[in-house]
Design an enzyme around this catalytic site. Structure first.
Site, short mmCIF file in Angstrom:
data_model
loop_
_atom_site.label_atom_id
_atom_site.label_comp_id
_atom_site.label_asym_id
_atom_site.label_seq_id
_atom_site.Cartn_x
_atom_site.Cartn_y
_atom_site.Cartn_z
N LYS A 283 0.84 -1.20 0.00
CA LYS A 283 0.00 0.00 0.00
C LYS A 283 0.87 1.25 0.00
O LYS A 283 2.01 1.21 0.46
CB LYS A 283 -0.86 0.01 1.27
N ARG A 357 -10.19 -11.59 1.76
CA ARG A 357 -11.06 -12.62 1.17
C ARG A 357 -10.38 -13.99 1.18
O ARG A 357 -11.06 -15.02 1.20
CB ARG A 357 -11.49 -12.19 -0.23
N1 BES Z 1 -8.10 -3.87 4.40
C1 BES Z 1 -8.26 -3.44 3.07
C2 BES Z 1 -9.54 -2.64 2.85
C3 BES Z 1 -9.64 -1.32 3.58
C4 BES Z 1 -9.21 -0.16 2.97
C5 BES Z 1 -10.18 -1.25 4.84
C6 BES Z 1 -9.31 1.04 3.62
C7 BES Z 1 -10.29 -0.04 5.49
C8 BES Z 1 -9.84 1.11 4.90
C9 BES Z 1 -8.28 -4.63 2.11
O1 BES Z 1 -7.51 -5.71 2.50
C10 BES Z 1 -7.73 -4.15 0.81
O2 BES Z 1 -6.59 -3.81 0.77
N2 BES Z 1 -8.55 -4.15 -0.20
C11 BES Z 1 -8.14 -3.72 -1.49
C12 BES Z 1 -8.65 -4.71 -2.50
C13 BES Z 1 -8.04 -4.57 -3.85
C14 BES Z 1 -6.55 -4.88 -3.81
C15 BES Z 1 -8.74 -5.50 -4.80
C16 BES Z 1 -8.71 -2.33 -1.72
O3 BES Z 1 -9.80 -2.04 -1.22
O4 BES Z 1 -8.04 -1.54 -2.36
MN MN Z 2 -5.51 -5.51 1.84
#
Ligand code: BES
Ligand code: MN
Ligand code: ZN
Length: 504
Positions: A283, A357
């Site tokens: 990230k 997931r």
């Molecule tokens: N934990 C994150 C989602 C999230 C983002 C929760 C911001 C709370 C605040 C999740 O694991 C994630 O990173 N999701 C990705 C999915 C994508 C890579 C398909 C996302 O939402 O960008």
């Molecule tokens: Mn994630």
């Protein structure tokens, strides 16, 4: 906080803050009279509309009462539990701001209000207590106080006493509601603390320990699977996410099975990612620290199971928590990997940041296979896309069952933990097709929260009564957001308690 329900008049009670709640409807008829009887200036009513959570503190002096301050508190229409909770959060927050420890609130009309709004006295009383604890909440366990010793010698104070005045005939129901409210509030507090704890204080094994302690204390079984056991089970999703970590994963099963007949078997699954760096698909560093909250689903499941156990609801409730952090390293899974989940379904890992997931897949399969539950509900901070769609106040709801979806929606409206349903049409399956495996864990740009839900749906083995709640937004309020309180919110506890009470 000591909470007492009393019948005697509040005039002679030497409280620091006497709270007088008004609904917007009753304001016109009652407020003037009340203020006059307390020898307080009625001019304040020009500014007070009794919106839910509106509060005005007045300082008078009269021989008619001995309270140091009087507060007018708005209940809005007073029609929903949410109005009451907003109002009680408001007076508790005000009390904390003013460093007030002792509060009394005049709820003489609670029975009348309940009757006119299709609520119960105990429900209103419970929400009053839940709101009061929520407003009083602070996360200060990691503050040493060493730096601000000189500036503010006085530490923030907790509310130590809440007196609730009701008429004699509402006493019993109010007491019942207070007892219930205290349980829900204490479970919410536990959840908020867990969510606020950073990753160097809370790893997978700490989540399991918390569950074990809660189970011991409140009389339900907890089984923790360690890394070896997770390997023997073949939970390939959880193990893949854990590959980059030096911390072992855990899989925790909380099992509340009350003696006597239970009305339903409910499986609650919670995402327990103690820190989500994204893994190799790392990230951006801005606000990455907020990803300590990626175990909010797990925390809410522990909170909900504990609440159900303490309330003694006649339901068999199983909480299932896959937990790990998601870290990049030389041993981490890499984008493009194909893994085999507990179900046997193979997954192409298009993005290692879509890790929630993967771990939920294993837990969902385990839940359907081992417990044959009547209902499966999972809670997860699953997608940023859900925040884009619904913001920080509302959770996304996905379900393959209209009746269940409606019940969860209603529980949200009642409890204030709001959810909004999103579609689960099969047309979205197109986006998560894989050339090399059964399914891909990412679905491209559009409909990110829906393709995540569609992914999960593949792991419930055709179960007909499943709901997924994406709590990425409402579980944690980022710094500088519109909300007054930052950090963990405890979202989900009230929602699930409300829902499970309906089924009891
Ligand atoms: N934990 C994150 C989602 C999230 C983002 C929760 C911001 C709370 C605040 C999740 O694991 C994630 O990173 N999701 C990705 C999915 C994508 C890579 C398909 C996302 O939402 O960008
Ligand atoms: Mn994630
Ligand atoms: Zn995540």
């Amino acid at each position: 906080m000591k909470i007492s329900v009393i019948k005697n008049d509040l005039d002679q009670i030497a409280t620091e803050l006497l709270v007088l709640p008004f609904t917007s409807g009753a304001l016109k008829n009652e407020a003037e009279k009340t203020l006059e009887s307390l020898e307080l200036d009625t001019k304040v009513l020009k500014d007070f509309k009794a919106d839910a959570g509106e509060i005005i503190v007045l300082y008078g002096s009269s021989t008619r009462y001995v309270a140091a301050r009087v507060a007018l508190l708005g209940l809005g229409e007073g029609k929903t539990i949410e109005d009451w909770r907003k109002a009680s959060v408001a007076f508790a927050t005000k009390a904390v701001d003013l460093k007030i420890e002792k509060i009394a609130i005049d709820c003489s009309s609670i029975a009348q209000l309940a009757a006119s709004t299709e609520q119960t006295v105990s429900g209103l009383a419970a929400s009053l207590v839940i709101g009061c604890f929520a407003g009083n909440y602070r996360f200060d366990q990691l503050k040493s106080g060493k730096l601000d010793k000189k500036k503010s010698p006085k530490k923030p104070k907790d509310i130590t006493e809440l007196l609730i005045k009701v008429d004699a005939d509402a006493l019993e129901d109010t007491e019942k509601g207070v007892a219930e409210g205290k349980i829900v509030a204490s479970c919410q507090k536990m959840v908020r603390d867990l969510v606020n704890l950073p990753a160097n204080y809370l790893q997978a094994e700490d989540i399991s320990k918390t569950a074990v302690e809660s189970g011991k204390k409140h009389g339900y079984d907890v089984k923790v699977f360690n890394k070896k056991e997770i390997e023997s089970l073949g939970m390939g999703g959880l193990l893949a996410v854990n590959k980059g970590s030096v911390q072992p994963p855990t899989f925790t099963v909380l099992d509340y099975n009350p003696k006597g007949k239970h009305k339903a078997v409910v499986a609650l699954v919670g995402k327990g990612v103690t820190f989500d760096s994204g893994g190799i698909s790392i990230k951006p560093s801005e606000n990455m620290g907020e990803m300590k909250s990626d175990m909010s689903g797990a925390a809410s499941v522990i909170g909900a199971v504990e609440a159900v156990a303490r309330l003694g609801l006649p339901l068999h409730v199983i909480g299932l928590i896959p937990a790990t952090d998601n870290m990049p390293s030389g041993t981490a899974q890499t984008p493009g990997d194909v893994i085999t989940t507990y179900s046997g379904i193979t997954v192409e890992v298009g993005n290692t940041d879509a890790e929630g997931r993967l771990i939920l897949a294993d837990a969902l399969t385990y839940a359907t296979e081992k417990y044959n539950p009547d209902v499966i509900i999972d809670l997860a901070t699953l997608t940023g896309a859900c925040i884009v769609a619904l913001g920080y106040a509302v959770a996304g709801l996905f379900s393959n069952n209209d009746k269940l979806a409606d019940e969860i929606y209603q529980a949200g409206q009642q409890s204030g933990d709001k959810v909004w349903r999103m579609p689960l049409w099969d047309l979205y399956d197109e986006q998560i097709k894989s050339d090399v495996a059964d399914v891909n864990n990412t679905g491209g740009r559009g409909a990110g929260s829906i393709t995540a839900a569609k992914f999960l749906e593949k792991f419930i083995d055709g179960h007909k009564n499943w709901a997924h709640i994406d709590i990425a937004g409402p579980s944690f309020q980022p710094k500088g957001g519109s909300n007054k309180v930052n950090g963990g919110t405890g979202f989900g506890v009230s929602l699930l308690v409300e829902l499970l009470k309906k089924w009891s």
